[in-house]
Design a protein around this motif. Structure first.
Motif, PDB file in Angstrom:
ATOM      1  N   SER A 190     -11.438  44.338 -76.627  1.00 23.98           N
ATOM      2  CA  SER A 190     -11.506  43.130 -75.797  1.00 23.98           C
ATOM      3  C   SER A 190     -12.752  43.111 -74.913  1.00 23.98           C
ATOM      4  O   SER A 190     -13.148  42.065 -74.424  1.00 23.98           O
TER       5      SER A 190
ATOM      6  N   GLY B 135     -15.662  43.815 -76.121  1.00 20.61           N
ATOM      7  CA  GLY B 135     -16.764  43.511 -77.020  1.00 20.61           C
ATOM      8  C   GLY B 135     -17.318  44.738 -77.726  1.00 20.61           C
ATOM      9  O   GLY B 135     -18.091  44.611 -78.671  1.00 20.61           O
TER      10      GLY B 135
ATOM     11  N   THR C 200      -3.951  41.742 -74.604  1.00 20.51           N
ATOM     12  CA  THR C 200      -4.938  41.091 -75.460  1.00 20.51           C
ATOM     13  C   THR C 200      -4.267  40.170 -76.464  1.00 20.51           C
ATOM     14  O   THR C 200      -3.093  40.335 -76.792  1.00 20.51           O
TER      15      THR C 200
ATOM     16  N   ASN D  99      -5.021  39.159 -80.420  1.00 20.91           N
ATOM     17  CA  ASN D  99      -5.794  39.852 -81.438  1.00 20.91           C
ATOM     18  C   ASN D  99      -5.529  39.309 -82.823  1.00 20.91           C
ATOM     19  O   ASN D  99      -4.543  38.604 -83.070  1.00 20.91           O
TER      20      ASN D  99
ATOM     21  N   ALA E 289      -9.223  40.195 -77.818  1.00 25.09           N
ATOM     22  CA  ALA E 289      -9.813  39.439 -76.710  1.00 25.09           C
ATOM     23  C   ALA E 289      -8.828  39.462 -75.550  1.00 25.09           C
ATOM     24  O   ALA E 289      -7.607  39.489 -75.770  1.00 25.09           O
ATOM     25  N   LYS E 290      -9.339  39.480 -74.343  1.00 29.65           N
ATOM     26  CA  LYS E 290      -8.465  39.482 -73.178  1.00 29.65           C
ATOM     27  C   LYS E 290      -7.589  38.244 -73.191  1.00 29.65           C
ATOM     28  O   LYS E 290      -8.056  37.140 -73.448  1.00 29.65           O
TER      29      LYS E 290
END
Length: 128
Positions: free
Chosen positions: A45, A47, A104, A106, A125-126
């Motif tokens: 999350s 990157g 997250t 996902n 991703a958050k």
């Protein structure tokens, strides 16, 4: 010809994912390695992107320790020997000496190789 069975697919993927999460909690690198494709791309999350070896290294060294993991599936689709799971994950871990609680959204891509589902891609991703 095999008939597509979405319930069976989801059950198989949940089994594979539960094995993966249990291995992460236990720090069981051998089991994790068997569940991850050699070509794995794992996008955190933050990157940061790991391959299989760089994902396993902090678990093996003790730099990362998972305390709790929960992965809920929102959808599962399949195309041939590849399946895509969209879901949410909650994590409690210690990384670099810092305790973290993360949530997250996902997308995971699983490949069925010789009858075994293996994780090929993870994108997190958050959660908002």
């Amino acid at each position: 010809m095999t008939t597509f069975d979405p319930a069976r697919l989801e059950s198989e993927l949940r089994t594979a994912e539960n094995q993966r999460l249990s291995a992460m909690l236990a720090g069981d690198l051998a089991t994790l390695e068997s569940l991850l494709e050699p070509e794995l791309q794992y996008t955190h999350s933050t990157g940061r992107v790991d391959d299989r070896d760089s994902l396993l290294e902090p678990l093996g060294s003790g730099a990362t320790k998972y305390l709790a993991l929960k992965h809920d599936f929102n959808s599962v689709t399949q195309q041939g020997s590849v399946a895509v799971v969209e879901g949410t994950m909650k994590m409690h871990l210690i990384s670099g000496g810092v305790e973290k609680y993360l949530e997250t959204v996902n997308r995971t891509v699983w490949a069925n190789t010789d009858g075994q589902w293996k994780l090929r891609l993870f994108i997190g991703a958050k959660a908002e």
